[in-house]
Design an enzyme around this catalytic site. Structure first.
Site, mmCIF file in Angstrom:
data_model
loop_
_atom_site.group_PDB
_atom_site.id
_atom_site.type_symbol
_atom_site.label_atom_id
_atom_site.label_comp_id
_atom_site.label_asym_id
_atom_site.label_seq_id
_atom_site.Cartn_x
_atom_site.Cartn_y
_atom_site.Cartn_z
ATOM 1 N N LYS A 292 0.855 -1.195 0.000
ATOM 2 C CA LYS A 292 0.000 0.000 0.000
ATOM 3 C C LYS A 292 0.887 1.241 0.000
ATOM 4 C CE LYS A 292 -3.883 1.824 2.778
ATOM 5 N NZ LYS A 292 -4.693 1.549 3.994
ATOM 6 N N SER B 41 -9.426 1.109 3.148
ATOM 7 C CA SER B 41 -8.679 1.933 2.216
ATOM 8 C C SER B 41 -7.586 1.196 1.437
ATOM 9 C CB SER B 41 -8.027 3.098 2.976
ATOM 10 O OG SER B 41 -7.132 2.627 3.974
ATOM 11 N N SER C 197 -9.589 -1.194 7.243
ATOM 12 C CA SER C 197 -8.930 -0.987 5.957
ATOM 13 C C SER C 197 -8.084 -2.126 5.425
ATOM 14 C CB SER C 197 -8.092 0.287 6.007
ATOM 15 O OG SER C 197 -8.927 1.415 6.082
#
Length: 518
Positions: free
Chosen positions: A105, A180, A204
């Site tokens: 990420k 996310s 997330s």
């Protein structure tokens, strides 16, 4: 007879030759299979990396246009060549993750690729210090192959950012991929990398795991270092793996768990780490287990029916595998109420984000949250309200409302432990999201339940439990995931239960939009 024998031998040799020429199938492979193939010489690191890069080229900005990847490691091929040369010289793999391609990420600091949080305002920013987790992975032999799109600054759950745009769910291209950490979720579901990294402030890691038929692991707060990960909340933030299997998550956890002086809460977990989490990969781990369904986290509306059906099937599978399933019915455990009354992101974000920006020095043109907002280079529909509210709070950590919320957290933890003790259970289950992941265009990810683990700091595994009914947009259905939550630092039990459930059900299927390349 000799001619027949010769013909048979030639046929056998041709078959062996054809088998030897077959490329290693990277689709849905595992870390252990990759290691075995590399060790045996049937696979080179260079071929493995190139095969993953070919899939990214075919499907990320072309074909289904998943839009999961922000940056590819420009040194990936050279790193793979170096791994091959090292293996040829020593005959040994460089570590338990030798040449394993990782999708990280884009809020994990990396020295060889920018770290932007998905924000146009931070485009091209290169931090001076590597995150602890990515450093540990590299030391174990892994290659950080890419940085993935995310919901900007990890502040919402539909995975849209000013730098990367909207990431699409490979199972239904009209839907969001959760968030996310949605870019990582899509990258692993579509087989762009062997394993991935996400961060979890509320849902997330587990939200994209649920939405992409993956395993997502939020460990106990203090087990894995968050140093070098762009922060949101020091009360709620956790870093961890997103994988296609529980076994891969356990292997990743072995590498990344541990004390780090740069993240003080890791002192809590240092004495709770077993020699290896892989020792708990027991296919019979559900026999005699007692598990509680958190009844208040099940939906009651028509849009919740498909998820509730998948949960009912999961409960039936648990029982068939030898577990006893009971209920916890406590109105205090209401995901919406916990989100409204306990979440502390708004108060903790500004001082943490300011400190992070300042740590970047001259690498970033914006030095404070105020400057970031003034630059206007962020996804305003999903972030403007939160950023403005956070920035408006003076001395946020001294605010009465903030201190009141913190003071209530021990009561929430104690009540959860009390209910678990009453039912004599080690784990609790509930759907990560009460309804299917939302369509693209919606600003918020509705009906998620992950806030309980986030606020208590308890560990939770998300595992696939089923798919919705197939439709024109979702040929095999939309994935549905279940959280298995445990007691603090009892990750070993979660690995055992999650693995046994996975082996009993084998729910995961890859998306039809990203088939094997010819």
């Amino acid at each position: 007879m000799k001619l027949k024998a010769l013909a048979f031998s030639l046929t056998a040799l041709l078959q062996l030759g054809a088998q030897a020429a077959q490329p290693f199938p990277i689709e849905e492979t595992s870390i252990s299979k990759i290691q075995a193939a590399l060790k045996s010489g049937k696979l080179s690191c260079t071929d493995l990396v190139d095969a993953y890069l070919a899939r990214v080229a075919a499907y990320d900005k072309q074909g289904p246009v998943l839009n999961a990847v922000l940056t590819l490691n420009p040194a990936a091929h050279e790193l793979a060549l170096a791994k091959d040369a090292e293996f040829k010289k020593t005959g040994k793999l460089s570590g338990p993750l030798h040449c394993v391609p990782i999708a990280a990420k884009d809020n994990y600091n990396t020295l060889d690729m920018p770290t932007t949080g998905g924000s146009e305002a931070l485009k091209g920013v290169r931090p001076a210090v590597e995150s602890t987790v990515t450093r540990k992975l590299r030391e174990a032999g892994a290659i950080i192959l890419m940085k993935t799109n995310m919901h900007e600054l990890a502040l919402s759950g539909t995975t849209v950012s000013s730098l990367g745009g909207q990431t699409r769910n490979p199972y239904d291209l009209t839907r969001t991929p959760g968030g996310s950490s949605g870019g990582t979720g899509v990258a692993i579901a579509a087989n762009f990398a062997a394993a991935g990294l996400g961060s979890d402030t509320v849902n997330s890691i587990r939200s994209p795991a649920s939405a992409n038929a993956l395993v997502g692991f939020r460990s106990t707060l203090g087990l894995v270092s968050r140093a070098g990960v762009m922060p949101v909340s020091d009360t709620q933030d956790v870093a961890g793996p997103i994988t296609r299997s529980v076994a891969d998550a356990a292997i990743m956890l072995d590498v990344i768990a541990g004390f780090d002086a740069a993240d003080i809460p890791t002192a809590r977990g240092a004495s709770h780490i077993p020699k290896t989490y892989t020792a708990y990969l027991d296919p019979h781990g559900l026999k005699g287990a007692r598990i509680a369904v958190l009844k208040s986290f099940l939906g009651t509306k028509p849009e919740h029916e498909e998820v509730n059906l998948a949960m009912a099937n999961a409960v039936a599978a648990l029982k068939k595998a030898g577990a006893t399933v009971v209920e916890i019915d406590d109105p205090m455990f209401d995901a919406g109420a916990i989100n409204n009354d306990y979440d502390v992101q708004k108060w903790e974000f500004k001082p943490l984000f300011n400190a992070y920006l300042q740590s970047l020095g001259d690498a970033t043109p914006v030095k404070t949250l105020s400057e970031f907002i003034a630059a206007g280079k962020f996804n305003k529909p999903t972030l403007e309200k939160f950023l403005s509210a956070s920035n408006a709070i003076e001395t946020p950590r001294e605010q009465k409302e903030y201190l009141l919320r913190l003071s209530k957290l021990d009561g929430l933890r104690d009540r959860l432990l009390m209910r678990m003790k009453e039912q004599n259970v080690e784990t609790i289950i509930y759907p990560l999201q009460k309804r299917l992941v939302v369509p693209i265009g919606e600003l918020n990810q509705a009906d998620r339940n992950g806030i309980l683990a986030a606020m208590t700091g308890f560990p939770a595994f998300t595992v696939p439990i089923g798919f919705s009914k197939p439709s024109a947009n979702a040929p095999i259905g939309v994935p549905i995931g279940m959280d298995i939550m445990g007691k603090p630092f009892d990750e070993a039990t979660l690995v055992k239960v999650a693995y046994a459930f996975e082996q009993a059900t084998k729910v995961r299927k890859p998306p039809s939009t990203t088939p094997a390349l010819k």
